[in-house]
Design an enzyme around this catalytic site. Sequence first.
Site, PDB file in Angstrom:
ATOM      1  N   TYR A   1      92.670 -25.415 -40.583  1.00 35.51           N
ATOM      2  CA  TYR A   1      92.981 -25.813 -41.941  1.00 35.51           C
ATOM      3  C   TYR A   1      93.753 -27.120 -41.819  1.00 35.51           C
ATOM      4  O   TYR A   1      94.729 -27.202 -41.051  1.00 35.51           O
ATOM      5  CB  TYR A   1      93.859 -24.787 -42.644  1.00 35.51           C
ATOM      6  CG  TYR A   1      93.164 -23.490 -43.007  1.00 35.51           C
ATOM      7  CD1 TYR A   1      92.189 -23.464 -43.997  1.00 35.51           C
ATOM      8  CD2 TYR A   1      93.511 -22.299 -42.370  1.00 35.51           C
ATOM      9  CE1 TYR A   1      91.566 -22.267 -44.342  1.00 35.51           C
ATOM     10  CE2 TYR A   1      92.878 -21.111 -42.715  1.00 35.51           C
ATOM     11  CZ  TYR A   1      91.905 -21.097 -43.694  1.00 35.51           C
ATOM     12  OH  TYR A   1      91.287 -19.926 -44.025  1.00 35.51           O
TER      13      TYR A   1
ATOM     14  N   SER B   1      91.281 -18.823 -35.055  1.00 36.56           N
ATOM     15  CA  SER B   1      91.928 -19.320 -36.262  1.00 36.56           C
ATOM     16  C   SER B   1      93.193 -20.101 -35.914  1.00 36.56           C
ATOM     17  O   SER B   1      93.952 -19.724 -35.012  1.00 36.56           O
ATOM     18  CB  SER B   1      92.291 -18.141 -37.170  1.00 36.56           C
ATOM     19  OG  SER B   1      93.113 -18.563 -38.242  1.00 36.56           O
TER      20      SER B   1
ATOM     21  N   ARG C   1      84.992  -9.377 -40.215  1.00 33.44           N
ATOM     22  CA  ARG C   1      85.656  -8.097 -40.453  1.00 33.44           C
ATOM     23  C   ARG C   1      85.230  -6.981 -39.503  1.00 33.44           C
ATOM     24  O   ARG C   1      86.085  -6.229 -39.016  1.00 33.44           O
ATOM     25  CB  ARG C   1      85.421  -7.638 -41.890  1.00 33.44           C
ATOM     26  CG  ARG C   1      86.210  -8.379 -42.958  1.00 33.44           C
ATOM     27  CD  ARG C   1      85.955  -7.720 -44.303  1.00 33.44           C
ATOM     28  NE  ARG C   1      86.620  -8.381 -45.402  1.00 33.44           N
ATOM     29  CZ  ARG C   1      86.054  -9.330 -46.160  1.00 33.44           C
ATOM     30  NH1 ARG C   1      84.818  -9.720 -45.907  1.00 33.44           N
ATOM     31  NH2 ARG C   1      86.725  -9.876 -47.165  1.00 33.44           N
TER      32      ARG C   1
ATOM     33  N   HIS D   1      83.404 -17.529 -47.468  1.00 32.20           N
ATOM     34  CA  HIS D   1      84.704 -17.048 -46.990  1.00 32.20           C
ATOM     35  C   HIS D   1      84.788 -15.523 -47.050  1.00 32.20           C
ATOM     36  O   HIS D   1      85.846 -14.945 -47.323  1.00 32.20           O
ATOM     37  CB  HIS D   1      85.836 -17.674 -47.807  1.00 32.20           C
ATOM     38  CG  HIS D   1      87.092 -17.931 -47.015  1.00 32.20           C
ATOM     39  ND1 HIS D   1      87.422 -19.170 -46.512  1.00 32.20           N
ATOM     40  CD2 HIS D   1      88.096 -17.114 -46.638  1.00 32.20           C
ATOM     41  CE1 HIS D   1      88.583 -19.107 -45.874  1.00 32.20           C
ATOM     42  NE2 HIS D   1      89.012 -17.848 -45.938  1.00 32.20           N
TER      43      HIS D   1
ATOM     44  N   SER E   1      78.974 -20.376 -45.862  1.00 30.23           N
ATOM     45  CA  SER E   1      79.910 -19.258 -45.954  1.00 30.23           C
ATOM     46  C   SER E   1      80.597 -19.276 -47.302  1.00 30.23           C
ATOM     47  O   SER E   1      80.940 -20.346 -47.815  1.00 30.23           O
ATOM     48  CB  SER E   1      80.959 -19.378 -44.838  1.00 30.23           C
ATOM     49  OG  SER E   1      82.024 -18.477 -45.026  1.00 30.23           O
TER      50      SER E   1
ATOM     51  N   LYS F   1      83.027 -25.514 -42.280  1.00 24.93           N
ATOM     52  CA  LYS F   1      82.795 -24.126 -42.679  1.00 24.93           C
ATOM     53  C   LYS F   1      83.153 -23.938 -44.148  1.00 24.93           C
ATOM     54  O   LYS F   1      84.212 -24.386 -44.599  1.00 24.93           O
ATOM     55  CB  LYS F   1      83.638 -23.179 -41.823  1.00 24.93           C
ATOM     56  CG  LYS F   1      83.445 -21.696 -42.135  1.00 24.93           C
ATOM     57  CD  LYS F   1      84.275 -20.834 -41.197  1.00 24.93           C
ATOM     58  CE  LYS F   1      83.999 -19.349 -41.422  1.00 24.93           C
ATOM     59  NZ  LYS F   1      84.525 -18.883 -42.713  1.00 24.93           N
TER      60      LYS F   1
ATOM     61  N   THR G   1      87.644 -25.540 -42.012  1.00 18.42           N
ATOM     62  CA  THR G   1      87.385 -24.742 -43.210  1.00 18.42           C
ATOM     63  C   THR G   1      87.699 -25.574 -44.438  1.00 18.42           C
ATOM     64  O   THR G   1      88.803 -26.112 -44.581  1.00 18.42           O
ATOM     65  CB  THR G   1      88.236 -23.465 -43.202  1.00 18.42           C
ATOM     66  OG1 THR G   1      87.852 -22.659 -42.085  1.00 18.42           O
ATOM     67  CG2 THR G   1      88.030 -22.665 -44.475  1.00 18.42           C
TER      68      THR G   1
END
Length: 405
Positions: A133, A110, A312, A257, A255, A233, A159
């Site tokens: 981002y 990320s 996660r 998110h 996705s 994404k 994203t």
Amino acid sequence: MSIPADIVSLDDYERHARSRLPEATLAYVGGGAAGETTLRRNRDAFAARRLYARGLADFRNASARLRLFGLSLEAPIVVAPMALQRLAHPEGEIAMATGARAAGCGMTVSCEASVDFARIAAAAPESLWLQLYLQPRRADTLTLLRRAEDCGYRAVVLTIDAPVNGVRDAERRAGFTPPPGVSAVNLAGFRQATAARVAPARSPVFRGLLDGAPCWDDVAWLRDQTRLPLLLKGVTHPDDAERALALGADGLIVSNHGGRTLDMQPAAIDLLPAIARRVAGRVPLLADGGVRRGTDALCALALGASAVMVGRPLFWALAVGGAAGVAHALALLATELEAAMALTGRPTLADIDDSIFVPDAPADACGRAAAAPATRTRRQPAAAARAPRRLSRLAPIPTPESLDP
């Protein structure tokens, strides 16, 4: 960190992590948008599917390996981008990357990582993609991109589904803020969008927060800035998929998110087939959202994905076992996938298609299910070349002691 002996699945890692992490961190990582309908749907949609078991397939050249956008993967699994991983473990993204590399899986870092890009790359050379981002200032976006290129990152994942944060009730109730010493270090000094000061009864969303929100022109600009493969994404609609391909996207990630942005969306796995039909093999597709078992990954591959992303569950594994926990969790998932391939008669990734599913048509008067559709060979993009690897006849469940991250 020692890994508890009763951990035999990804859900077990969550159970242990919930007894160790602060409530605010649990709300931030584990919570979804609003009423968390999308979060629940991501899991429920996998549980609703039914699989045919098949016997006597030839597994002499069985393989789950995949090469995808510069990554050589032992199984079609990539760590999804997750911010601030030092919330889970002092080594944060370094431990995540170390564990992923030990398991033969890739990692998407990320841009809100809590460790410097270069230090992560040193732990897992040639195993990383960068998640971006788009920043309010293009110069800042270019700074992130050039840092990643210099460190040997293999692809860029943009994203597109979070121009603003989702309205996450659990996180707000818990009052989550990063603790001292945990921050998005790679964004230090960058300007961020902020809401204008508004009256208490007014919404701030259209008053400052979206001033720097990206649009399709920014995707075209980014495509021109790098030779690295570019994946988008957060694609959930076939029309957006088509537009992304027209702008030069090399891959798409279906996705929602993780249920953290717009609530009331369908499950990500339910969105995948329509996008796969529209893309028709022109670029590789990945899917994330709710993947917890090898059978989940198998379902995604059967519906058109070349690989899955997992988020996660690996945060929970990082919290419980550090790098060894991440490696163990990924090995569990890969072993479950191989077992599912064996039990559905699919020796290679190319053999997986939607004929694994029991159809939803009702049984006839004699109680017999409707006939399954004829087997179709999945059309595989050229970027997803396979290399053979023999499956064990009896796939052992990995133990922490068998892994050396």
